[in-house]
Design an enzyme around this catalytic site. Structure first.
Site, mmCIF file in Angstrom:
data_model
loop_
_atom_site.group_PDB
_atom_site.id
_atom_site.type_symbol
_atom_site.label_atom_id
_atom_site.label_comp_id
_atom_site.label_asym_id
_atom_site.label_seq_id
_atom_site.Cartn_x
_atom_site.Cartn_y
_atom_site.Cartn_z
ATOM 1 N N GLU A 81 0.801 -1.226 0.000
ATOM 2 C CA GLU A 81 0.000 0.000 0.000
ATOM 3 C C GLU A 81 0.836 1.280 0.000
ATOM 4 O O GLU A 81 0.368 2.329 0.444
ATOM 5 C CB GLU A 81 -0.942 0.005 1.208
ATOM 6 C CG GLU A 81 -1.970 -1.117 1.158
ATOM 7 C CD GLU A 81 -3.073 -0.903 2.181
ATOM 8 O OE1 GLU A 81 -4.155 -0.482 1.782
ATOM 9 O OE2 GLU A 81 -2.820 -1.152 3.379
ATOM 10 N N HIS A 100 -0.432 5.230 7.920
ATOM 11 C CA HIS A 100 -1.564 4.363 7.559
ATOM 12 C C HIS A 100 -1.633 3.231 8.574
ATOM 13 O O HIS A 100 -0.632 2.583 8.847
ATOM 14 C CB HIS A 100 -1.402 3.784 6.160
ATOM 15 C CG HIS A 100 -2.382 2.680 5.895
ATOM 16 N ND1 HIS A 100 -3.741 2.895 5.893
ATOM 17 C CD2 HIS A 100 -2.219 1.352 5.682
ATOM 18 C CE1 HIS A 100 -4.364 1.752 5.692
ATOM 19 N NE2 HIS A 100 -3.470 0.788 5.554
ATOM 20 N N HIS A 102 -4.415 0.223 10.824
ATOM 21 C CA HIS A 102 -5.685 -0.491 11.012
ATOM 22 C C HIS A 102 -6.069 -0.394 12.484
ATOM 23 O O HIS A 102 -6.613 -1.328 13.051
ATOM 24 C CB HIS A 102 -5.530 -1.954 10.599
ATOM 25 C CG HIS A 102 -4.864 -2.140 9.265
ATOM 26 N ND1 HIS A 102 -4.081 -3.228 8.969
ATOM 27 C CD2 HIS A 102 -4.870 -1.356 8.154
ATOM 28 C CE1 HIS A 102 -3.624 -3.110 7.723
ATOM 29 N NE2 HIS A 102 -4.082 -1.980 7.212
ATOM 30 N N HIS A 172 -11.351 -1.286 6.819
ATOM 31 C CA HIS A 172 -9.906 -1.422 6.664
ATOM 32 C C HIS A 172 -9.142 -0.656 7.750
ATOM 33 O O HIS A 172 -8.458 -1.260 8.555
ATOM 34 C CB HIS A 172 -9.560 -0.921 5.248
ATOM 35 C CG HIS A 172 -8.107 -0.939 4.895
ATOM 36 N ND1 HIS A 172 -7.660 -0.660 3.617
ATOM 37 C CD2 HIS A 172 -6.995 -1.181 5.613
ATOM 38 C CE1 HIS A 172 -6.332 -0.731 3.591
ATOM 39 N NE2 HIS A 172 -5.909 -1.043 4.793
HETATM 40 MN MN MN Z 1 -3.850 -1.283 5.165
#
Ligand code: MN
Length: 240
Positions: A81, A100, A102, A172
């Site tokens: 990603e 980024h 989760h 996500h």
């Molecule tokens: Mn991810």
């Protein structure tokens, strides 16, 4: 001369620390990543190779261009990603760091249609009017693995983020940005904290969110003293 020769060594050290801090503060686990824009070449960014953030060392940091391609010969595996980072840096010249994750308390707000993710504490004013929500199905149909695994999805995510600081990613996680690495780390940690507090508050009744003006005022106050939490979070990693 090493790949990172022209990078401010302090920035590289801070990026390694950021990886460890974000794990220690329960934002990332084995997954998730943090990047920083190159301090001398704005069309480059630094991100660890594909590995758990808590294990990252300076030698694990790779350099990418804004297409999220490696700028050097490097056969080590990259994050799927990485396009999240490249496309946000391209779209937002004011952004110098991207997290980024989760982080688990945030995911429910990504998954519940119509759920508001607005600041309920003065520590979370950077959430402003609330986080935008990225629905990958709008861009890639209903059979993806939900990952932002190409440039087009990175562009779509950056567009959904707009001028905001946080974008939720349905089913996500979230992506958080800042004008410096310390801002992005602070915001990522307090995005998770806001989600925990908001979940509790919603059990009690109608939630009074910060107004837009309160959000702006509190953001200015807190983000004027980022060295204080940074010093604590860094020490907490060392002494664990
Ligand atoms: Mn991810």
């Amino acid at each position: 001369m090493t790949r990172q020769a022209s990078i401010d060594p302090q920035l590289l050290e801070d990026l390694v620390d950021a990886n460890h801090i974000l794990f220690n503060e329960s934002v990332v686990d084995a997954f998730g990543h943090v990047s920083v824009r190159h301090d001398k070449q704005p069309d480059r960014f630094l991100l660890a190779r594909n590995m758990a953030p808590a294990l990252v060392r300076a030698k694990d940091i790779q350099q990418f261009d804004l297409d999220s391609n490696l700028t050097d010969d490097d056969s080590r595996r990259v994050y799927l990603e990485r396009f999240i980072h490249g496309e946000i840096y391209r779209a937002r010249p004011d952004v110098a760091a991207v997290v980024h994750s989760h982080s688990p308390s945030v995911v429910p707000f990504s998954a519940v249609e119509g759920a508001k993710f607005r600041p309920i504490s003065h520590m979370c004013g950077f959430l402003g009017d609330g986080a935008a929500r990225f629905e990958i199905r709008e861009f890639a149909g209903d059979a993806t693995d939900l990952l932002v695994r190409n440039g087009a999805l990175g562009v779509a995510l950056a567009k959904t983020l707009g001028n905001g600081n946080v974008v939720l990613m349905r089913g996500h996680g979230s992506t958080v940005v800042g004008p410096t690495l310390k801002h992005a780390v602070y915001r990522a940690i307090y995005t998770e904290v806001n989600a925990r507090m908001l979940t509790e508050a919603l059990r009690l009744g109608d939630v009074e969110y910060l107004s837009r003006s309160e959000a702006l005022a509190t953001m200015k106050t807190n983000e004027g003293q980022l060295e204080r939490p940074w010093a604590l979070w860094k020490e907490a990693v060392k002494t664990k």
